[in-house]
Design an enzyme around this catalytic site. Structure first.
Site, short mmCIF file in Angstrom:
data_model
loop_
_atom_site.label_atom_id
_atom_site.label_comp_id
_atom_site.label_asym_id
_atom_site.label_seq_id
_atom_site.Cartn_x
_atom_site.Cartn_y
_atom_site.Cartn_z
N GLY A 148 0.84 -1.20 0.00
CA GLY A 148 0.00 0.00 0.00
C GLY A 148 0.87 1.24 0.00
O GLY A 148 1.59 1.48 0.96
N CYS A 205 -3.04 9.95 4.45
CA CYS A 205 -1.87 10.03 3.56
C CYS A 205 -2.00 11.16 2.55
O CYS A 205 -3.09 11.40 2.01
CB CYS A 205 -1.73 8.76 2.73
SG CYS A 205 -1.66 7.28 3.69
N ARG A 214 -4.31 10.86 12.50
CA ARG A 214 -3.32 11.58 11.69
C ARG A 214 -2.29 10.64 11.08
O ARG A 214 -1.93 9.61 11.67
CB ARG A 214 -2.61 12.62 12.54
CG ARG A 214 -1.86 12.02 13.71
CD ARG A 214 -1.44 13.12 14.66
NE ARG A 214 -0.59 12.62 15.72
CZ ARG A 214 -0.28 13.33 16.80
NH1 ARG A 214 -0.76 14.53 16.94
NH2 ARG A 214 0.50 12.83 17.71
N GLU A 225 4.00 14.03 4.36
CA GLU A 225 3.18 13.31 3.39
C GLU A 225 1.97 12.73 4.10
O GLU A 225 1.42 11.71 3.71
CB GLU A 225 4.00 12.20 2.71
CG GLU A 225 5.01 12.73 1.72
CD GLU A 225 5.87 11.64 1.10
OE1 GLU A 225 5.44 10.47 1.09
OE2 GLU A 225 6.97 11.97 0.64
P1 XMP Z 1 -6.23 3.86 6.51
O1 XMP Z 1 -6.82 4.12 5.16
O2 XMP Z 1 -6.66 2.56 7.08
O3 XMP Z 1 -4.65 3.77 6.26
O4 XMP Z 1 -6.45 5.00 7.44
C1 XMP Z 1 -3.74 3.45 7.26
C2 XMP Z 1 -2.35 3.39 6.69
O5 XMP Z 1 -1.92 4.67 6.22
C3 XMP Z 1 -0.48 4.65 6.14
N1 XMP Z 1 0.04 5.90 6.70
C4 XMP Z 1 0.55 6.91 5.97
N2 XMP Z 1 0.72 7.04 4.63
N3 XMP Z 1 1.59 9.21 4.97
C5 XMP Z 1 1.26 8.19 4.13
O6 XMP Z 1 1.41 8.31 2.92
C6 XMP Z 1 1.45 9.16 6.32
O7 XMP Z 1 1.74 10.10 7.04
C7 XMP Z 1 0.91 7.94 6.83
N4 XMP Z 1 0.64 7.52 8.09
C8 XMP Z 1 0.10 6.27 7.97
C9 XMP Z 1 -0.02 3.45 6.93
O8 XMP Z 1 0.43 2.49 6.00
C10 XMP Z 1 -1.26 3.03 7.66
O9 XMP Z 1 -1.28 1.67 8.04
#
Ligand code: XMP
Length: 502
Positions: free
Chosen positions: A319, A326, A408, A438
Protein backbone atom coordinates in the site's frame (compact mmCIF):
# COMPACT_ATOMS: atom_id res chain seq x y z
CA UNK A 1 2.91 -2.62 -25.39
CA UNK A 2 5.08 -5.55 -26.47
CA UNK A 3 5.79 -8.41 -24.12
CA UNK A 4 9.50 -7.60 -23.99
CA UNK A 5 8.74 -4.00 -23.05
CA UNK A 6 6.53 -5.31 -20.26
CA UNK A 7 9.31 -7.52 -18.97
CA UNK A 8 11.68 -4.57 -19.01
CA UNK A 9 9.30 -2.82 -16.69
CA UNK A 10 9.61 -5.81 -14.37
CA UNK A 11 5.91 -5.63 -13.84
CA UNK A 12 3.99 -8.48 -12.24
CA UNK A 13 1.41 -8.21 -15.00
CA UNK A 14 4.06 -9.41 -17.45
CA UNK A 15 3.48 -12.84 -15.95
CA UNK A 16 -0.26 -12.54 -16.47
CA UNK A 17 -0.80 -10.14 -19.36
CA UNK A 18 -4.49 -11.07 -19.59
CA UNK A 19 -5.14 -9.61 -16.17
CA UNK A 20 -3.49 -6.27 -16.87
CA UNK A 21 -6.47 -4.48 -18.42
CA UNK A 22 -8.85 -5.80 -15.79
CA UNK A 23 -6.90 -4.39 -12.81
CA UNK A 24 -5.18 -1.28 -14.09
CA UNK A 25 -6.39 1.79 -12.24
CA UNK A 26 -8.87 -0.22 -10.17
CA UNK A 27 -9.55 -0.14 -6.47
CA UNK A 28 -12.18 -1.21 -3.98
CA UNK A 29 -15.19 0.80 -5.17
CA UNK A 30 -14.69 -0.43 -8.74
CA UNK A 31 -16.13 -3.89 -8.12
CA UNK A 32 -18.90 -5.90 -6.56
CA UNK A 33 -18.72 -9.60 -5.81
CA UNK A 34 -20.94 -11.95 -7.83
CA UNK A 35 -22.97 -13.95 -5.24
CA UNK A 36 -22.39 -17.73 -5.32
CA UNK A 37 -24.74 -20.53 -4.29
CA UNK A 38 -24.35 -21.46 -0.63
CA UNK A 39 -25.35 -24.61 1.27
CA UNK A 40 -24.56 -23.11 4.65
CA UNK A 41 -27.45 -22.62 7.12
CA UNK A 42 -25.77 -20.17 9.45
CA UNK A 43 -23.07 -17.58 9.10
CA UNK A 44 -22.06 -17.54 12.74
CA UNK A 45 -19.84 -20.61 12.52
CA UNK A 46 -18.00 -19.44 9.40
CA UNK A 47 -14.24 -19.29 9.96
CA UNK A 48 -12.40 -16.20 8.76
CA UNK A 49 -9.00 -17.43 9.90
CA UNK A 50 -6.04 -16.43 7.76
CA UNK A 51 -2.25 -16.28 7.83
CA UNK A 52 -0.28 -13.24 8.97
CA UNK A 53 2.97 -15.11 8.31
CA UNK A 54 3.52 -18.75 7.38
CA UNK A 55 3.79 -19.50 11.11
CA UNK A 56 1.21 -17.15 12.62
CA UNK A 57 -2.50 -17.47 11.86
CA UNK A 58 -5.09 -14.92 12.96
CA UNK A 59 -8.66 -15.88 13.84
CA UNK A 60 -9.69 -12.43 12.56
CA UNK A 61 -7.42 -11.30 9.69
CA UNK A 62 -7.21 -7.70 10.85
CA UNK A 63 -4.09 -5.78 11.89
CA UNK A 64 -4.25 -2.34 13.51
CA UNK A 65 -1.93 0.27 12.00
CA UNK A 66 1.27 1.33 13.71
CA UNK A 67 0.11 4.92 14.00
CA UNK A 68 0.17 7.14 17.08
CA UNK A 69 -3.57 7.78 16.75
CA UNK A 70 -4.36 4.07 16.36
CA UNK A 71 -2.18 1.55 18.22
CA UNK A 72 -0.76 1.67 21.73
CA UNK A 73 -1.13 -1.03 24.39
CA UNK A 74 -4.93 -0.70 24.74
CA UNK A 75 -5.59 -1.17 21.02
CA UNK A 76 -3.04 -3.99 20.71
CA UNK A 77 -4.65 -5.83 23.61
CA UNK A 78 -8.16 -5.43 22.17
CA UNK A 79 -6.99 -6.53 18.71
CA UNK A 80 -5.41 -9.71 20.10
CA UNK A 81 -8.44 -10.45 22.27
CA UNK A 82 -10.62 -10.42 19.15
CA UNK A 83 -8.26 -12.64 17.17
CA UNK A 84 -6.40 -9.94 15.24
CA UNK A 85 -3.15 -8.23 16.13
CA UNK A 86 -2.01 -4.69 16.86
CA UNK A 87 1.27 -3.10 15.85
CA UNK A 88 2.48 -0.69 18.54
CA UNK A 89 3.69 2.46 16.77
CA UNK A 90 7.24 3.78 17.03
CA UNK A 91 6.55 7.49 17.37
CA UNK A 92 7.85 7.43 20.94
CA UNK A 93 10.96 6.62 22.93
CA UNK A 94 12.31 3.08 22.83
CA UNK A 95 11.58 2.63 26.55
CA UNK A 96 7.97 3.73 26.20
CA UNK A 97 7.29 1.57 23.16
CA UNK A 98 8.82 -1.48 24.88
CA UNK A 99 6.76 -0.87 27.98
CA UNK A 100 3.53 -0.68 25.89
CA UNK A 101 4.42 -4.07 24.40
CA UNK A 102 5.15 -5.47 27.86
CA UNK A 103 1.72 -4.32 29.10
CA UNK A 104 0.02 -6.31 26.32
CA UNK A 105 2.16 -9.39 26.81
CA UNK A 106 1.42 -9.46 30.53
CA UNK A 107 -2.21 -8.51 30.30
CA UNK A 108 -4.12 -11.68 29.70
CA UNK A 109 -3.22 -15.30 29.96
CA UNK A 110 -4.32 -17.99 32.32
CA UNK A 111 -0.98 -17.74 34.12
CA UNK A 112 1.15 -14.61 34.24
CA UNK A 113 4.52 -16.31 34.32
CA UNK A 114 6.63 -13.36 35.49
CA UNK A 115 4.31 -11.09 37.45
CA UNK A 116 5.55 -7.62 38.29
CA UNK A 117 6.74 -7.23 41.88
CA UNK A 118 7.73 -4.41 44.21
CA UNK A 119 9.84 -4.86 47.34
CA UNK A 120 8.80 -4.28 50.94
CA UNK A 121 9.52 -0.69 51.86
CA UNK A 122 8.09 0.76 48.63
CA UNK A 123 6.03 3.88 49.32
CA UNK A 124 2.35 4.05 48.40
CA UNK A 125 3.16 6.91 46.06
CA UNK A 126 5.71 4.74 44.18
CA UNK A 127 3.34 1.75 44.11
CA UNK A 128 0.48 3.80 42.68
CA UNK A 129 2.71 5.23 39.95
CA UNK A 130 3.97 1.73 39.14
CA UNK A 131 0.51 0.17 38.81
CA UNK A 132 -0.70 3.08 36.67
CA UNK A 133 2.34 2.86 34.43
CA UNK A 134 1.91 -0.87 33.87
CA UNK A 135 -1.89 -0.90 33.69
CA UNK A 136 -2.34 -3.42 36.53
CA UNK A 137 -4.69 -3.46 39.50
CA UNK A 138 -2.73 -5.58 41.96
CA UNK A 139 0.92 -6.03 42.72
CA UNK A 140 2.92 -8.81 44.36
CA UNK A 141 5.23 -7.62 47.11
CA UNK A 142 8.54 -9.45 47.45
CA UNK A 143 10.73 -9.52 50.56
CA UNK A 144 13.49 -7.49 48.90
CA UNK A 145 14.12 -6.19 45.40
CA UNK A 146 14.86 -9.16 43.11
CA UNK A 147 14.50 -11.78 45.91
CA UNK A 148 11.49 -13.35 44.12
CA UNK A 149 10.23 -14.39 47.57
CA UNK A 150 6.58 -13.53 48.24
CA UNK A 151 5.87 -11.22 51.18
CA UNK A 152 2.33 -10.15 50.36
CA UNK A 153 -0.12 -8.71 47.84
CA UNK A 154 -1.25 -5.12 47.44
CA UNK A 155 -4.45 -4.60 45.47
CA UNK A 156 -5.96 -1.30 44.35
CA UNK A 157 -8.57 -1.71 47.07
CA UNK A 158 -5.83 -1.81 49.74
CA UNK A 159 -4.11 1.30 48.43
CA UNK A 160 -4.94 4.58 50.17
CA UNK A 161 -5.45 7.64 48.00
CA UNK A 162 -5.22 10.39 50.66
CA UNK A 163 -2.17 12.66 50.36
CA UNK A 164 -1.24 12.03 53.99
CA UNK A 165 -0.69 8.32 53.29
CA UNK A 166 1.45 8.60 50.18
CA UNK A 167 4.79 8.36 52.01
CA UNK A 168 3.76 5.33 54.07
CA UNK A 169 5.00 1.93 52.90
CA UNK A 170 3.19 -0.95 51.20
CA UNK A 171 4.01 -3.26 54.16
CA UNK A 172 1.33 -1.47 56.18
CA UNK A 173 -1.49 -2.00 53.68
CA UNK A 174 -0.80 -5.27 51.83
CA UNK A 175 -2.31 -8.63 52.66
CA UNK A 176 0.68 -10.47 54.18
CA UNK A 177 1.70 -13.93 53.00
CA UNK A 178 0.39 -15.46 56.26
CA UNK A 179 -3.16 -14.43 55.26
CA UNK A 180 -2.88 -14.98 51.50
CA UNK A 181 -4.46 -17.84 49.57
CA UNK A 182 -1.80 -19.20 47.20
CA UNK A 183 -1.55 -22.05 44.69
CA UNK A 184 1.17 -24.51 43.73
CA UNK A 185 3.21 -23.68 40.59
CA UNK A 186 1.58 -26.51 38.58
CA UNK A 187 -2.04 -25.83 39.62
CA UNK A 188 -4.65 -26.45 36.89
CA UNK A 189 -6.87 -23.60 35.68
CA UNK A 190 -9.96 -25.42 37.01
CA UNK A 191 -8.44 -25.85 40.45
CA UNK A 192 -7.28 -22.22 40.50
CA UNK A 193 -10.76 -21.08 39.57
CA UNK A 194 -12.30 -23.24 42.30
CA UNK A 195 -9.94 -21.79 44.92
CA UNK A 196 -10.60 -18.22 43.81
CA UNK A 197 -14.36 -18.77 43.95
CA UNK A 198 -14.22 -20.52 47.32
CA UNK A 199 -12.22 -17.70 48.92
CA UNK A 200 -13.87 -14.91 46.89
CA UNK A 201 -10.50 -13.62 45.73
CA UNK A 202 -9.43 -12.01 42.46
CA UNK A 203 -5.75 -13.05 42.39
CA UNK A 204 -3.95 -16.27 43.15
CA UNK A 205 -0.16 -16.07 43.50
CA UNK A 206 1.63 -19.32 42.62
CA UNK A 207 4.52 -20.20 44.93
CA UNK A 208 6.63 -23.25 45.85
CA UNK A 209 7.46 -24.58 49.32
CA UNK A 210 10.21 -21.96 49.76
CA UNK A 211 7.77 -19.09 48.92
CA UNK A 212 9.48 -18.51 45.58
CA UNK A 213 7.12 -16.76 43.12
CA UNK A 214 6.25 -18.88 40.05
CA UNK A 215 3.34 -16.93 38.63
CA UNK A 216 0.01 -15.24 39.19
CA UNK A 217 -3.48 -16.19 38.06
CA UNK A 218 -6.25 -13.57 38.00
CA UNK A 219 -9.97 -14.17 37.82
CA UNK A 220 -10.30 -11.49 35.17
CA UNK A 221 -7.88 -13.33 32.89
CA UNK A 222 -9.67 -16.63 33.37
CA UNK A 223 -12.99 -14.99 32.46
CA UNK A 224 -11.49 -13.23 29.47
CA UNK A 225 -9.90 -16.46 28.28
CA UNK A 226 -13.23 -18.22 28.39
CA UNK A 227 -15.04 -15.44 26.52
CA UNK A 228 -12.45 -15.16 23.75
CA UNK A 229 -11.54 -18.61 22.45
CA UNK A 230 -10.17 -17.15 19.20
CA UNK A 231 -7.82 -14.65 20.85
CA UNK A 232 -4.36 -14.37 19.28
CA UNK A 233 -1.93 -15.99 21.70
CA UNK A 234 1.64 -17.18 21.69
CA UNK A 235 2.62 -20.71 22.70
CA UNK A 236 2.78 -19.72 26.37
CA UNK A 237 -0.81 -18.44 26.26
CA UNK A 238 0.06 -14.73 26.27
CA UNK A 239 -1.66 -12.30 23.94
CA UNK A 240 0.30 -11.64 20.78
CA UNK A 241 1.62 -8.17 20.15
CA UNK A 242 3.57 -6.74 17.22
CA UNK A 243 5.65 -3.57 17.17
CA UNK A 244 7.07 -1.27 14.52
CA UNK A 245 10.71 -0.40 13.90
CA UNK A 246 12.29 1.82 11.28
CA UNK A 247 15.19 0.99 9.00
CA UNK A 248 18.00 3.18 10.28
CA UNK A 249 19.27 5.13 13.25
CA UNK A 250 18.61 3.23 16.45
CA UNK A 251 16.34 0.62 14.86
CA UNK A 252 18.46 -2.32 16.10
CA UNK A 253 18.45 -1.00 19.64
CA UNK A 254 14.70 -0.48 19.38
CA UNK A 255 14.18 -3.98 18.00
CA UNK A 256 16.24 -5.49 20.85
CA UNK A 257 14.15 -3.68 23.48
CA UNK A 258 10.86 -4.68 21.81
CA UNK A 259 11.84 -8.34 21.54
CA UNK A 260 13.05 -8.28 25.14
CA UNK A 261 9.62 -6.92 26.11
CA UNK A 262 8.02 -9.91 24.35
CA UNK A 263 7.03 -8.60 20.89
CA UNK A 264 6.02 -11.57 18.74
CA UNK A 265 6.95 -9.95 15.48
CA UNK A 266 8.40 -6.75 14.12
CA UNK A 267 6.95 -4.58 11.38
CA UNK A 268 9.83 -2.97 9.52
CA UNK A 269 7.95 0.02 8.31
CA UNK A 270 9.17 2.71 5.95
CA UNK A 271 7.28 4.69 3.33
CA UNK A 272 9.32 3.36 0.38
CA UNK A 273 10.10 -0.25 1.26
CA UNK A 274 11.42 -1.16 -2.19
CA UNK A 275 14.78 0.29 -1.30
CA UNK A 276 18.40 -0.43 -0.44
CA UNK A 277 17.66 0.93 3.02
CA UNK A 278 15.10 -1.83 3.61
CA UNK A 279 17.51 -4.48 2.37
CA UNK A 280 20.21 -3.26 4.78
CA UNK A 281 17.74 -3.08 7.64
CA UNK A 282 16.49 -6.63 7.14
CA UNK A 283 20.09 -7.88 6.88
CA UNK A 284 20.91 -6.06 10.13
CA UNK A 285 17.88 -7.50 11.93
CA UNK A 286 18.56 -11.02 10.65
CA UNK A 287 22.21 -10.70 11.67
CA UNK A 288 21.30 -9.76 15.22
CA UNK A 289 17.98 -11.54 15.84
CA UNK A 290 18.00 -14.51 13.45
CA UNK A 291 14.59 -15.79 12.44
CA UNK A 292 12.40 -13.29 14.30
CA UNK A 293 9.27 -12.81 12.14
CA UNK A 294 9.57 -9.63 10.05
CA UNK A 295 6.68 -8.00 8.22
CA UNK A 296 8.21 -5.55 5.76
CA UNK A 297 6.73 -2.66 3.84
CA UNK A 298 5.49 -0.72 2.16
CA UNK A 299 5.52 -1.63 -1.51
CA UNK A 300 2.86 -1.28 -4.21
CA UNK A 301 4.18 -3.26 -7.19
CA UNK A 302 4.98 -6.82 -8.19
CA UNK A 303 8.65 -5.96 -8.40
CA UNK A 304 8.50 -4.54 -4.90
CA UNK A 305 6.86 -7.70 -3.57
CA UNK A 306 9.43 -9.96 -5.25
CA UNK A 307 12.18 -7.81 -3.74
CA UNK A 308 10.68 -8.27 -0.27
CA UNK A 309 10.57 -12.03 -0.76
CA UNK A 310 14.20 -12.06 -1.90
CA UNK A 311 15.45 -10.14 1.11
CA UNK A 312 13.61 -12.55 3.41
CA UNK A 313 10.41 -10.82 4.58
CA UNK A 314 7.97 -13.15 6.39
CA UNK A 315 5.05 -11.03 5.18
CA UNK A 316 4.84 -8.11 2.76
CA UNK A 317 2.92 -4.95 3.54
CA UNK A 318 1.32 -3.53 0.41
CA UNK A 319 0.00 0.00 0.00
CA UNK A 320 1.51 3.30 -1.09
CA UNK A 321 -0.73 6.27 -0.48
CA UNK A 322 -4.27 4.84 -0.15
CA UNK A 323 -4.60 5.71 3.56
CA UNK A 324 -6.95 8.34 4.87
CA UNK A 325 -4.20 10.28 6.59
CA UNK A 326 -1.87 10.03 3.56
CA UNK A 327 -0.82 12.77 1.18
CA UNK A 328 1.90 10.76 -0.59
CA UNK A 329 0.03 10.51 -3.88
CA UNK A 330 -0.91 14.18 -3.79
CA UNK A 331 2.58 15.36 -2.96
CA UNK A 332 4.72 12.92 -4.99
CA UNK A 333 2.46 11.25 -7.59
CA UNK A 334 3.78 7.91 -6.32
CA UNK A 335 1.32 5.09 -5.70
CA UNK A 336 -0.77 2.34 -7.26
CA UNK A 337 -4.55 2.01 -6.77
CA UNK A 338 -4.81 -0.30 -3.79
CA UNK A 339 -6.68 -3.28 -5.25
CA UNK A 340 -4.39 -3.26 -8.29
CA UNK A 341 -1.35 -3.13 -5.98
CA UNK A 342 -2.62 -6.09 -3.95
CA UNK A 343 -3.22 -8.13 -7.09
CA UNK A 344 0.16 -7.23 -8.62
CA UNK A 345 1.93 -8.23 -5.42
CA UNK A 346 0.01 -11.50 -5.26
CA UNK A 347 0.75 -12.34 -8.89
CA UNK A 348 4.42 -11.75 -8.15
CA UNK A 349 4.77 -13.90 -5.02
CA UNK A 350 1.64 -16.07 -4.96
CA UNK A 351 1.18 -17.91 -1.69
CA UNK A 352 4.91 -18.05 -0.95
CA UNK A 353 4.81 -14.97 1.33
CA UNK A 354 1.56 -13.67 2.87
CA UNK A 355 0.48 -10.15 1.94
CA UNK A 356 -0.85 -7.57 4.41
CA UNK A 357 -3.04 -5.08 2.52
CA UNK A 358 -2.39 -1.73 4.18
CA UNK A 359 -4.64 1.30 3.86
CA UNK A 360 -7.63 2.58 1.93
CA UNK A 361 -10.34 0.48 3.61
CA UNK A 362 -13.42 2.68 3.91
CA UNK A 363 -16.12 0.05 4.39
CA UNK A 364 -16.11 -3.59 5.48
CA UNK A 365 -16.63 -4.87 1.93
CA UNK A 366 -13.15 -3.55 1.06
CA UNK A 367 -11.64 -6.03 3.52
CA UNK A 368 -13.25 -8.97 1.72
CA UNK A 369 -12.18 -7.66 -1.69
CA UNK A 370 -8.57 -7.28 -0.49
CA UNK A 371 -8.59 -10.84 0.85
CA UNK A 372 -9.97 -12.49 -2.29
CA UNK A 373 -7.65 -10.57 -4.61
CA UNK A 374 -4.41 -11.51 -2.87
CA UNK A 375 -4.09 -10.24 0.69
CA UNK A 376 -3.99 -12.67 3.62
CA UNK A 377 -4.63 -10.01 6.22
CA UNK A 378 -5.73 -6.37 6.15
CA UNK A 379 -4.26 -3.44 8.10
CA UNK A 380 -6.68 -0.75 9.26
CA UNK A 381 -5.95 2.75 10.48
CA UNK A 382 -8.84 5.19 10.20
CA UNK A 383 -11.42 2.39 10.45
CA UNK A 384 -10.24 1.70 14.02
CA UNK A 385 -9.52 5.31 14.99
CA UNK A 386 -11.93 7.37 17.06
CA UNK A 387 -12.36 4.47 19.48
CA UNK A 388 -11.72 4.29 23.23
CA UNK A 389 -8.71 2.03 22.65
CA UNK A 390 -7.00 4.37 20.17
CA UNK A 391 -4.54 6.76 21.89
CA UNK A 392 -5.70 10.35 22.34
CA UNK A 393 -8.42 12.28 24.10
CA UNK A 394 -12.06 12.58 23.12
CA UNK A 395 -12.76 16.19 22.14
CA UNK A 396 -16.09 17.93 21.76
CA UNK A 397 -16.85 20.16 18.81
CA UNK A 398 -18.04 23.39 20.45
CA UNK A 399 -20.41 24.15 17.57
CA UNK A 400 -22.10 20.77 17.06
CA UNK A 401 -21.32 19.19 20.46
CA UNK A 402 -20.26 16.09 18.55
CA UNK A 403 -17.55 13.99 20.18
CA UNK A 404 -14.43 13.45 18.09
CA UNK A 405 -10.88 12.12 18.20
CA UNK A 406 -7.80 12.97 16.16
CA UNK A 407 -6.56 10.68 13.40
CA UNK A 408 -3.32 11.58 11.69
CA UNK A 409 -0.76 10.26 9.24
CA UNK A 410 2.57 9.36 10.82
CA UNK A 411 4.39 11.86 8.62
CA UNK A 412 1.92 14.63 9.40
CA UNK A 413 3.71 17.59 11.02
CA UNK A 414 1.81 16.96 14.27
CA UNK A 415 2.83 13.29 14.55
CA UNK A 416 6.44 13.99 13.62
CA UNK A 417 6.70 16.76 16.20
CA UNK A 418 5.26 14.61 18.94
CA UNK A 419 7.61 11.72 18.12
CA UNK A 420 10.56 14.09 18.30
CA UNK A 421 9.34 15.52 21.56
CA UNK A 422 8.88 12.11 23.14
CA UNK A 423 11.93 10.42 21.79
CA UNK A 424 14.44 12.75 20.24
CA UNK A 425 16.09 9.52 19.03
CA UNK A 426 18.22 9.61 15.93
CA UNK A 427 15.69 7.28 14.28
CA UNK A 428 12.87 9.80 14.51
CA UNK A 429 15.15 12.78 13.92
CA UNK A 430 16.38 11.32 10.64
CA UNK A 431 12.86 10.59 9.52
CA UNK A 432 11.65 14.05 10.45
CA UNK A 433 14.48 15.84 8.75
CA UNK A 434 14.40 13.83 5.55
CA UNK A 435 10.73 13.68 4.73
CA UNK A 436 8.56 16.69 4.06
CA UNK A 437 5.02 16.01 5.34
CA UNK A 438 3.18 13.31 3.39
CA UNK A 439 0.46 12.91 5.97
CA UNK A 440 -2.28 15.02 7.48
CA UNK A 441 -4.33 15.30 10.62
CA UNK A 442 -8.12 15.01 10.61
CA UNK A 443 -10.89 14.73 13.18
CA UNK A 444 -12.98 11.56 13.17
CA UNK A 445 -16.23 10.89 15.06
CA UNK A 446 -15.81 9.26 18.47
CA UNK A 447 -17.00 5.66 18.13
CA UNK A 448 -16.87 4.00 21.56
CA UNK A 449 -15.25 0.61 22.02
CA UNK A 450 -13.26 -0.96 19.20
CA UNK A 451 -14.81 -4.30 20.23
CA UNK A 452 -18.08 -3.28 18.56
CA UNK A 453 -16.22 -2.47 15.34
CA UNK A 454 -14.25 -5.72 15.35
CA UNK A 455 -17.39 -7.78 15.99
CA UNK A 456 -19.11 -6.01 13.12
CA UNK A 457 -16.16 -6.64 10.80
CA UNK A 458 -16.14 -10.34 11.72
CA UNK A 459 -19.89 -10.59 11.06
CA UNK A 460 -19.67 -8.85 7.69
CA UNK A 461 -16.70 -10.97 6.67
CA UNK A 462 -18.65 -14.11 7.57
CA UNK A 463 -21.55 -12.88 5.44
CA UNK A 464 -19.19 -12.17 2.52
CA UNK A 465 -17.82 -15.72 2.79
CA UNK A 466 -21.38 -17.02 2.74
CA UNK A 467 -22.11 -15.00 -0.43
CA UNK A 468 -18.94 -16.64 -1.74
CA UNK A 469 -20.66 -20.01 -1.38
CA UNK A 470 -18.19 -21.39 1.20
CA UNK A 471 -17.99 -21.93 4.94
CA UNK A 472 -14.44 -20.68 5.43
CA UNK A 473 -12.53 -17.65 4.22
CA UNK A 474 -9.71 -20.00 3.23
CA UNK A 475 -12.06 -21.88 0.88
CA UNK A 476 -13.34 -18.70 -0.80
CA UNK A 477 -9.79 -17.47 -1.27
CA UNK A 478 -8.74 -20.80 -2.77
CA UNK A 479 -11.67 -20.60 -5.19
CA UNK A 480 -11.35 -16.94 -6.19
CA UNK A 481 -7.62 -16.19 -6.05
CA UNK A 482 -6.65 -18.00 -9.28
CA UNK A 483 -8.95 -15.69 -11.26
CA UNK A 484 -10.88 -13.02 -9.33
CA UNK A 485 -12.07 -11.50 -12.61
CA UNK A 486 -14.50 -14.42 -12.93
CA UNK A 487 -16.11 -13.39 -9.63
CA UNK A 488 -15.92 -9.61 -9.71
CA UNK A 489 -18.36 -7.30 -11.46
CA UNK A 490 -16.75 -4.07 -12.74
CA UNK A 491 -19.01 -1.14 -12.01
CA UNK A 492 -20.22 1.63 -14.28
CA UNK A 493 -20.64 5.12 -12.82
CA UNK A 494 -24.39 4.45 -12.59
CA UNK A 495 -23.85 1.09 -10.86
CA UNK A 496 -21.55 2.76 -8.36
CA UNK A 497 -24.24 5.29 -7.50
CA UNK A 498 -26.82 2.50 -7.20
CA UNK A 499 -24.47 0.50 -4.94
CA UNK A 500 -22.85 3.01 -2.67
CA UNK A 501 -24.84 6.23 -2.55
CA UNK A 502 -27.32 6.18 0.28
P1 XMP B 1 -6.23 3.86 6.51
O1 XMP B 1 -6.82 4.12 5.16
O2 XMP B 1 -6.66 2.56 7.08
O3 XMP B 1 -4.65 3.77 6.26
O4 XMP B 1 -6.45 5.00 7.44
C1 XMP B 1 -3.74 3.45 7.26
C2 XMP B 1 -2.35 3.39 6.69
O5 XMP B 1 -1.92 4.67 6.22
C3 XMP B 1 -0.48 4.65 6.14
N1 XMP B 1 0.04 5.90 6.70
C4 XMP B 1 0.55 6.91 5.97
N2 XMP B 1 0.72 7.04 4.63
N3 XMP B 1 1.59 9.21 4.97
C5 XMP B 1 1.26 8.19 4.13
O6 XMP B 1 1.41 8.31 2.92
C6 XMP B 1 1.45 9.16 6.32
O7 XMP B 1 1.74 10.10 7.04
C7 XMP B 1 0.91 7.94 6.83
N4 XMP B 1 0.64 7.52 8.09
C8 XMP B 1 0.10 6.27 7.97
C9 XMP B 1 -0.02 3.45 6.93
O8 XMP B 1 0.43 2.49 6.00
C10 XMP B 1 -1.26 3.03 7.66
O9 XMP B 1 -1.28 1.67 8.04
Amino acid sequence: MTTSRRQNLDDAFAAAPDESAFWTGRTFDDFLFRPQKTDSQTRRTISVKSLLTAEIALDLPIVSSNMDSVTGADMARAMAMHGGIGVVHRGMSIERQASEVAVVKRSQSAVIASPLCLPLGTTIHQARRFTRQHGITGILIETASGSNLLAGLLSNRDTPVQDADQDRVVDEFMTPLSRLVTGAPDISTDEAERLMFEHRIERLPLIDGANRIHGLITRRDINLNRKQPGASKDNAGHLRCAAAVGARGDYLERAAALLEAGADLLFVDIAHGHSAMMEQAVAGLRGQFGSVPLVCGNVATGAGARFMREIGADAIKVGVGPGRGCRTRLETAAGVPQLQAIREAYLAVGDSVPIVADGGVKTDKDIFLALICGASTVMLGSALSGTDEAPGQVIQDPATHMKKKIYRGMTSPEAVLEALYDSGSSDERDAALDVPPEGQEIQVPYRGSVSTILQRIRGHLQSSVSYGGETTLAAVRAKVLPDPSAFLVPLSAAARIESFER
